[in-house]
Design a protein around this motif. Structure first.
Motif, PDB file in Angstrom:
ATOM      1  N   VAL A 271       0.854  -1.178   0.000  1.00 17.06           N
ATOM      2  CA  VAL A 271       0.000   0.000   0.000  1.00 17.06           C
ATOM      3  C   VAL A 271       0.895   1.234   0.000  1.00 17.06           C
ATOM      4  N   PHE A 272       0.720   2.089  -1.003  1.00 18.61           N
ATOM      5  CA  PHE A 272       1.466   3.335  -1.082  1.00 18.61           C
ATOM      6  C   PHE A 272       0.615   4.440  -0.465  1.00 18.61           C
ATOM      7  N   MET A 273       1.172   5.101   0.523  1.00 20.38           N
ATOM      8  CA  MET A 273       0.432   6.090   1.299  1.00 20.38           C
ATOM      9  C   MET A 273       0.734   7.483   0.764  1.00 20.38           C
ATOM     10  N   LYS A 274      -0.233   8.066   0.060  1.00 23.68           N
ATOM     11  CA  LYS A 274      -0.069   9.382  -0.550  1.00 23.68           C
ATOM     12  C   LYS A 274      -0.891  10.460   0.151  1.00 23.68           C
ATOM     13  N   SER A 275      -1.617  10.111   1.176  1.00 23.68           N
ATOM     14  CA  SER A 275      -2.481  11.078   1.846  1.00 23.68           C
ATOM     15  C   SER A 275      -1.734  11.799   2.960  1.00 23.68           C
ATOM     16  N   THR A 276      -1.911  13.108   3.023  1.00 19.13           N
ATOM     17  CA  THR A 276      -1.396  13.914   4.125  1.00 19.13           C
ATOM     18  C   THR A 276      -2.592  14.444   4.910  1.00 19.13           C
ATOM     19  N   VAL A 277      -2.742  13.961   6.136  1.00 14.33           N
ATOM     20  CA  VAL A 277      -3.906  14.309   6.948  1.00 14.33           C
ATOM     21  C   VAL A 277      -3.433  14.892   8.266  1.00 14.33           C
ATOM     22  N   HIS A 278      -3.989  16.026   8.644  1.00 15.35           N
ATOM     23  CA  HIS A 278      -3.641  16.651   9.915  1.00 15.35           C
ATOM     24  C   HIS A 278      -4.202  15.835  11.067  1.00 15.35           C
ATOM     25  N   GLY A 279      -3.361  15.506  12.046  1.00 17.59           N
ATOM     26  CA  GLY A 279      -3.809  14.778  13.224  1.00 17.59           C
ATOM     27  C   GLY A 279      -3.518  13.297  13.120  1.00 17.59           C
ATOM     28  N   ASN A 280      -3.881  12.561  14.158  1.00 22.81           N
ATOM     29  CA  ASN A 280      -3.635  11.124  14.216  1.00 22.81           C
ATOM     30  C   ASN A 280      -4.686  10.352  13.425  1.00 22.81           C
ATOM     31  N   VAL A 281      -4.237   9.240  12.829  1.00 20.50           N
ATOM     32  CA  VAL A 281      -5.129   8.365  12.076  1.00 20.50           C
ATOM     33  C   VAL A 281      -5.152   7.010  12.769  1.00 20.50           C
ATOM     34  N   ALA A 282      -6.318   6.604  13.241  1.00 24.84           N
ATOM     35  CA  ALA A 282      -6.461   5.309  13.906  1.00 24.84           C
ATOM     36  C   ALA A 282      -6.662   4.216  12.864  1.00 24.84           C
ATOM     37  N   ILE A 283      -5.968   3.087  13.046  1.00 27.45           N
ATOM     38  CA  ILE A 283      -6.101   1.973  12.113  1.00 27.45           C
ATOM     39  C   ILE A 283      -5.880   0.660  12.853  1.00 27.45           C
ATOM     40  N   ASP A 284      -6.634  -0.353  12.484  1.00 28.78           N
ATOM     41  CA  ASP A 284      -6.468  -1.694  13.020  1.00 28.78           C
ATOM     42  C   ASP A 284      -5.259  -2.324  12.340  1.00 28.78           C
ATOM     43  N   THR A 285      -4.197  -2.592  13.099  1.00 32.43           N
ATOM     44  CA  THR A 285      -2.966  -3.121  12.513  1.00 32.43           C
ATOM     45  C   THR A 285      -3.004  -4.637  12.299  1.00 32.43           C
ATOM     46  N   ALA A 286      -4.003  -5.314  12.877  1.00 33.36           N
ATOM     47  CA  ALA A 286      -4.044  -6.778  12.769  1.00 33.36           C
ATOM     48  C   ALA A 286      -4.022  -7.258  11.318  1.00 33.36           C
ATOM     49  N   PRO A 287      -4.872  -6.731  10.406  1.00 34.84           N
ATOM     50  CA  PRO A 287      -4.821  -7.212   9.013  1.00 34.84           C
ATOM     51  C   PRO A 287      -3.475  -6.945   8.346  1.00 34.84           C
ATOM     52  N   ILE A 288      -2.805  -5.873   8.739  1.00 35.09           N
ATOM     53  CA  ILE A 288      -1.505  -5.554   8.159  1.00 35.09           C
ATOM     54  C   ILE A 288      -0.477  -6.602   8.566  1.00 35.09           C
ATOM     55  N   VAL A 289      -0.507  -6.966   9.849  1.00 32.30           N
ATOM     56  CA  VAL A 289       0.440  -7.949  10.359  1.00 32.30           C
ATOM     57  C   VAL A 289       0.103  -9.343   9.835  1.00 32.30           C
ATOM     58  N   VAL A 290      -1.138  -9.740   9.973  1.00 27.95           N
ATOM     59  CA  VAL A 290      -1.544 -11.094   9.582  1.00 27.95           C
ATOM     60  C   VAL A 290      -1.316 -11.331   8.093  1.00 27.95           C
ATOM     61  N   ASN A 291      -1.652 -10.357   7.280  1.00 32.52           N
ATOM     62  CA  ASN A 291      -1.509 -10.508   5.824  1.00 32.52           C
ATOM     63  C   ASN A 291      -0.156 -10.033   5.298  1.00 32.52           C
ATOM     64  N   GLU A 292       0.734  -9.633   6.218  1.00 29.86           N
ATOM     65  CA  GLU A 292       2.095  -9.224   5.865  1.00 29.86           C
ATOM     66  C   GLU A 292       2.096  -8.175   4.755  1.00 29.86           C
ATOM     67  N   ILE A 293       1.281  -7.159   4.965  1.00 23.69           N
ATOM     68  CA  ILE A 293       1.156  -6.073   3.992  1.00 23.69           C
ATOM     69  C   ILE A 293       2.220  -5.009   4.277  1.00 23.69           C
ATOM     70  N   THR A 294       2.854  -4.543   3.244  1.00 25.43           N
ATOM     71  CA  THR A 294       3.874  -3.514   3.365  1.00 25.43           C
ATOM     72  C   THR A 294       3.254  -2.140   3.142  1.00 25.43           C
ATOM     73  N   LEU A 295       3.438  -1.241   4.106  1.00 20.83           N
ATOM     74  CA  LEU A 295       3.000   0.140   3.963  1.00 20.83           C
ATOM     75  C   LEU A 295       4.189   0.986   3.515  1.00 20.83           C
ATOM     76  N   VAL A 296       4.022   1.706   2.430  1.00 19.86           N
ATOM     77  CA  VAL A 296       5.108   2.513   1.867  1.00 19.86           C
ATOM     78  C   VAL A 296       4.707   3.983   1.902  1.00 19.86           C
ATOM     79  N   GLY A 297       5.364   4.746   2.769  1.00 21.85           N
ATOM     80  CA  GLY A 297       5.152   6.183   2.742  1.00 21.85           C
ATOM     81  C   GLY A 297       5.734   6.753   1.462  1.00 21.85           C
ATOM     82  N   SER A 298       5.001   7.632   0.826  1.00 19.24           N
ATOM     83  CA  SER A 298       5.439   8.137  -0.484  1.00 19.24           C
ATOM     84  C   SER A 298       5.207   9.635  -0.550  1.00 19.24           C
TER      85      SER A 298
END
Length: 351
Positions: A272-299
């Motif tokens: 997943v390429f992260m192109k969004s710039t959002v002011h403040g904290n973003v809450a996200i459930d990390t379980a699917p990222i870990v379980v599915n071994e998804i790579t988050l790429v800041g861009s």
């Protein structure tokens, strides 16, 4: 002599000389000042400030055109606790430089002002220099002013056959191109782009021009048509999005929920390429990222050379993205318009 602090003169001729000196000084002060956009306490205003002095190795640039992007809007909303002059998407004309070849040329500029000496700079990764300044964001006044300065090494001379209103998209197109430098993606691979805002439309077109099969998801049919003109497959969505369907997904929603939606669309071991710039904290459930071994790429930022080539070739449809043009002196109104739902790029032109 209103507004002039001259010493009392002892004769008529002395008074006349003092009057001429004060008048000349006032005129020079007027010529050395300029208008600029100032953001503070969630408000944009026009101020008069001194014309910037050009340090050695820098160019003095007269603004021709600038674009308001989502980052500028986030700065207005309080991102980084910002106050000052924003703006980093611009085309300008060099009016003074140590490099004579730059004078009189139209240029665009990379926004990171790096030290040039650290480990990151030596690895040609100046955008990650730990002491860098960033045009219109951190430590260096931005492009929403009549004149700006940038190091000569940051500047790219524009070919004469690229119109200014197209060239002003060089910085965000470069940001879209960054994805191509961050991952080796198989040719003809299916890539999902989530979001149909300004950056999302540029990302989808850049990836399509690179030979990938892009599927863009958005909520505005008229916006999606801009990418469709360049061959992008689009889909109008309301609530339901595909689940675990793509190996590569780009979040360009600019929303707090965009990243979580992008993760759901990604197959195990996808990116997943992260192109969004959002002011403040973003809450996200990390379980699917870990379980599915998804790579988050800041861009973030990208190289300007491929962006300029794409714009010159006509491979990217940017003119349809221009919703409105206003003079720099009406920038506060332009910010209001740029923040309205449904609008895309609002440009500021030199008065």
């Amino acid at each position: 002599m209103s507004g002039c602090e001259c010493e009392p003169a002892r004769s008529v001729s002395a008074k006349a000389r003092n009057l001429r000196q004060c008048t000349q000084q006032t005129g020079n002060d007027t010529l050395s000042r300029m208008i600029a956009v100032h953001i503070e306490k969630r408000r944009a205003s026009i101020v008069r400030v001194p014309k910037p002095r050009r340090p050695a190795g820098y160019s003095l640039i007269r603004l021709l055109c600038a674009g308001i992007c989502n980052t500028d809007l986030e700065l207005l909303r309080g991102y980084y606790g910002f106050s000052g002059t924003p703006g980093h998407e611009f085309v300008g004309e060099v009016v003074a430089s140590d490099n004579r070849d730059l004078v009189g040329r139209r240029v665009v500029g990379e926004i990171n002002l790096a030290c040039g000496k650290c480990e990151w700079c030596q690895r040609d990764l100046c955008r990650h220099c730990p002491t860098r300044k960033v045009l219109g964001i951190v430590g260096h006044a931005g492009a929403f002013r009549e004149y700006l300065t940038l190091p000569d090494v940051n500047l790219h001379v524009l070919p004469d056959d690229i119109p200014t209103e197209i060239a002003v998209f060089a910085e965000p197109v470069a940001a879209a191109c960054e994805i191509l430098d961050q991952a080796v993606i198989p040719k003809a691979e299916r890539i999902a782009v989530l979001g149909d805002g300004k950056l999302g439309l540029l990302v989808s077109q850049v990836l399509q021009a690179a030979g990938f099969a892009v599927h863009q998801f958005g909520r505005h049919r008229e916006k999606l048509r801009i990418a469709e003109k360049k061959g992008v497959v689009t889909e109008l969505v309301s609530q339901t999005l595909p689940v675990a369907e793509f190996d590569y997904v780009v979040d360009a929603t600019g929303s707090r929920g965009g990243l979580e939606a992008a993760v759901r669309m990604t197959r195990p071991r996808g990116k997943v390429f992260m192109k969004s710039t959002v002011h403040g904290n973003v809450a996200i459930d990390t379980a699917p990222i870990v379980v599915n071994e998804i790579t988050l790429v800041g861009s973030r930022c990208g190289r300007f050379e491929p962006a300029i080539r794409l714009l010159r070739s006509g491979a990217i449809n940017v003119l349809d993205m221009v919703s409105e043009e206003l003079p720099l002196s009406l920038a506060p109104r332009a910010f209001v318009h740029a923040g309205r739902a449904g609008l895309l790029k609002v440009l500021l032109r030199a008065d």
